[in-house]
Write a protein that holds these residues in place. Structure first.
Motif, short mmCIF file in Angstrom:
data_model
loop_
_atom_site.label_atom_id
_atom_site.label_comp_id
_atom_site.label_asym_id
_atom_site.label_seq_id
_atom_site.Cartn_x
_atom_site.Cartn_y
_atom_site.Cartn_z
N PHE A 83 0.85 -1.18 0.00
CA PHE A 83 0.00 0.00 0.00
C PHE A 83 0.89 1.23 0.00
N VAL A 84 0.55 2.18 -0.85
CA VAL A 84 1.27 3.45 -0.91
C VAL A 84 0.25 4.55 -0.62
N MET A 85 0.54 5.38 0.39
CA MET A 85 -0.43 6.43 0.70
C MET A 85 0.27 7.71 1.12
N PRO A 86 -0.25 8.85 0.65
CA PRO A 86 0.30 10.13 1.07
C PRO A 86 -0.11 10.43 2.51
N THR A 87 0.75 11.13 3.24
CA THR A 87 0.48 11.43 4.64
C THR A 87 1.08 12.78 5.00
N LEU A 88 0.70 13.27 6.16
CA LEU A 88 1.34 14.44 6.76
C LEU A 88 2.11 13.98 7.97
N THR A 89 3.41 14.29 8.03
CA THR A 89 4.24 13.89 9.15
C THR A 89 4.89 15.12 9.76
N ASN A 90 5.78 14.90 10.72
CA ASN A 90 6.44 16.01 11.41
C ASN A 90 7.19 16.94 10.45
N THR A 91 7.65 16.38 9.35
CA THR A 91 8.46 17.15 8.40
C THR A 91 7.68 17.49 7.12
N GLY A 92 6.36 17.53 7.23
CA GLY A 92 5.54 17.90 6.08
C GLY A 92 4.96 16.70 5.35
N ARG A 93 4.64 16.90 4.06
CA ARG A 93 4.07 15.83 3.26
C ARG A 93 5.07 14.69 3.06
N ALA A 94 4.56 13.48 3.13
CA ALA A 94 5.39 12.30 2.90
C ALA A 94 4.51 11.22 2.28
N ASP A 95 5.13 10.09 1.96
CA ASP A 95 4.38 8.92 1.51
C ASP A 95 4.76 7.73 2.36
N ILE A 96 3.80 6.83 2.53
CA ILE A 96 4.02 5.62 3.32
C ILE A 96 4.09 4.43 2.38
N LEU A 97 5.14 3.64 2.51
CA LEU A 97 5.28 2.38 1.79
C LEU A 97 5.02 1.26 2.80
N PHE A 98 3.96 0.53 2.59
CA PHE A 98 3.49 -0.44 3.59
C PHE A 98 3.33 -1.81 2.95
N THR A 114 12.95 -2.62 1.49
CA THR A 114 11.65 -2.20 0.96
C THR A 114 11.75 -1.93 -0.54
N LEU A 115 12.78 -1.18 -0.93
CA LEU A 115 12.95 -0.82 -2.34
C LEU A 115 13.37 -2.01 -3.19
N GLU A 116 14.18 -2.87 -2.62
CA GLU A 116 14.61 -4.08 -3.35
C GLU A 116 13.39 -4.95 -3.69
N LEU A 117 12.47 -5.08 -2.72
CA LEU A 117 11.26 -5.86 -2.96
C LEU A 117 10.33 -5.16 -3.94
N LEU A 118 10.29 -3.83 -3.89
CA LEU A 118 9.52 -3.07 -4.87
C LEU A 118 10.02 -3.35 -6.29
N LYS A 119 11.31 -3.27 -6.45
CA LYS A 119 11.91 -3.47 -7.77
C LYS A 119 11.60 -4.86 -8.31
N ARG A 120 11.60 -5.84 -7.42
CA ARG A 120 11.38 -7.23 -7.81
C ARG A 120 9.92 -7.51 -8.17
N PHE A 121 8.99 -7.01 -7.35
CA PHE A 121 7.59 -7.40 -7.51
C PHE A 121 6.70 -6.33 -8.13
N LEU A 122 7.03 -5.06 -7.94
CA LEU A 122 6.15 -3.97 -8.39
C LEU A 122 6.97 -2.88 -9.06
N PRO A 123 7.53 -3.15 -10.23
CA PRO A 123 8.44 -2.19 -10.85
C PRO A 123 7.80 -0.84 -11.14
N TRP A 124 6.47 -0.79 -11.36
CA TRP A 124 5.82 0.50 -11.62
C TRP A 124 5.81 1.40 -10.38
#
Length: 414
Positions: free
Chosen positions: A202-217, A242-252
């Motif tokens: 799941f990828v979702m935009p969020t607001l965190t302590n340092t402003g806008r961010a995205d969550i990779l879950f 996290t990124l290694e698994l992204l590249k392998r399974f969800l390249p988009w």
């Protein structure tokens, strides 16, 4: 003035404390951490909240970050094919926008507001023995701390808990620098990526302590390739995996993640738990009774993103029940009835979430596939995240699913 003790300063505990405070109750809130410790601590969840839950916050005037947090206007689903291409890809539009505010920001802010408004804030990690001492001094004691010893007071309801072990290994990373989804750069959406037999991202935009961010879950099937985060202590190693698994399974998704960096050193989280429904009434050694709230009594896997939504809805239902009770005693019968009122909503979340943890049957695959060609189907599925009760009408039963799809296409049900 009736005196109420709330243990736990999460979404439900704080929302309920602020709500009761606004109604004139004398509220004591017990937290094991200060606001500053929460704000500077580790991320706690992904907390994407949909319209109904957000409205409960608006009704109490505690939606302090609404103008700052990204407006999530859609919910997209992609299904990975064996060659890592997209077999399915669509986005449904939400009737009312969703938002995610890092709980470190929200809980710290709400806790400070509660204290500023005259609430009694006690920083103390409560054990059952502490509760036994404190509870007799209050008209009602509520337990909203979903982890730790206190949960053991609430017995598991086996009839409503089909799983006795975790069904997913969970991994979260908060990042800056994620690019927009090229299919809809003009609006934000939660993106649900399904990798059959492996898990979900799941990828979702969020607001965190340092402003806008995205969550990779990541939600990984236990024992599979995504079940790889246990024991990783270094946050940069966590992100690299996290990124290694992204590249392998969800390249988009990887393609828009090549420049990301963690929001902060505490921006990662990993764990697992068994989805469990518990009996709502806890009995103290002295015989006193306490009422469980939200995750204490209904803990679903986060695969459907309902945790914070359910916590908000539970707090709203309990608030109404407490106010309606007036000066009558908060006895066991009232406690059970108060939980039953919440269960009218929660049962749909639990049924849907447990269904999503299992391999999807053919009629569900048909719905997900049809949503790629039929925008009304995509929109209805997306809005089910706000109102899971609607899934009863078209999602669980093959005949209802076929009839619904036929009604959208104008074709006879097959």
């Amino acid at each position: 003035m009736r005196k109420i003790l709330i243990i736990g300063a999460g979404q439900s505990g704080l929302q309920l404390a602020l709500g009761l405070q606004s109604k004139g109750y004398e509220v004591t809130l017990m937290s094991n951490r200060t606001a500053d410790e929460i704000r500077s601590g580790r991320v706690m969840s992904t907390q994407c909240m949909f319209h109904t839950a957000l409205q409960h916050e608006r009704d109490l005037g505690i939606n302090f970050w609404e103008s700052q947090a990204p407006r999530i206007e859609g919910l997209g689903v992609s299904v990975a094919a064996p060659d890592a291409s997209r077999a399915v890809d669509w986005v449904g539009k939400l009737d009312g926008y969703a938002q995610s505010v890092d709980q470190r920001v929200k809980m710290a802010g709400w806790m400070e507001t509660f204290a500023q408004r005259g609430g009694q804030l006690v920083i103390h990690g409560a054990a059952v023995s502490d509760l036994d001492f404190f509870a007799s001094r209050y008209d009602l004691t509520l337990v909203s701390a979903g982890k730790g010893e206190l949960v053991s007071m609430f017995g598991r309801d086996a009839s409503r808990s089909p799983y006795d072990a975790p069904q997913r290994a969970l991994s979260v990373a908060y990042v800056h620098g994620m690019g927009p989804r090229p299919e809809h750069p003009e609006f934000d959406a939660v993106r649900c990526n399904l990798v059959p037999g492996v898990g979900e991202l799941f990828v979702m935009p969020t607001l965190t302590n340092t402003g806008r961010a995205d969550i990779l879950f990541w939600e990984g099937v236990p024992g599979g390739p995504l079940d790889a985060f246990q024991g990783i202590k270094d946050p940069n190693e966590h992100l690299a995996l996290t990124l290694e698994l992204l590249k392998r399974f969800l390249p988009w998704e990887y393609d828009r993640s090549t420049k990301v960096e963690l929001t902060d050193a505490n921006g990662t989280l990993a764990g697992r738990y068994a989805p469990t429904v518990r009996n709502p009434i806890g009995r103290l050694p002295s015989g006193g009774l306490v009422l469980g709230v939200a995750d204490v009594v209904v803990a679903n896997d986060p695969i459907t993103g309902q945790g914070s939504n359910s916590a908000s809805k539970c707090a709203a239902a309990y608030l109404a029940s407490i106010v309606e009770r007036g000066d009558q005693p908060f006895d066991a019968e009232w406690m059970q009835a108060t939980f039953d009122r919440y269960w009218q909503t929660a049962q749909h979340v639990t049924k849907w979430t447990n269904a999503m943890l299992a391999p999807p049957p053919e009629h569900v695959l048909n719905i997900i596939g049809a949503a790629g060609q039929l925008q009304p189907v995509a929109d209805r599925f997306a809005n089910g995240f706000n109102n899971p009760a609607d899934f009863e009408n078209f999602f669980f039963d093959p005949d209802k699913a076929n009839a619904y799809l036929a009604s959208v296409t104008g074709q006879p049900a097959g």
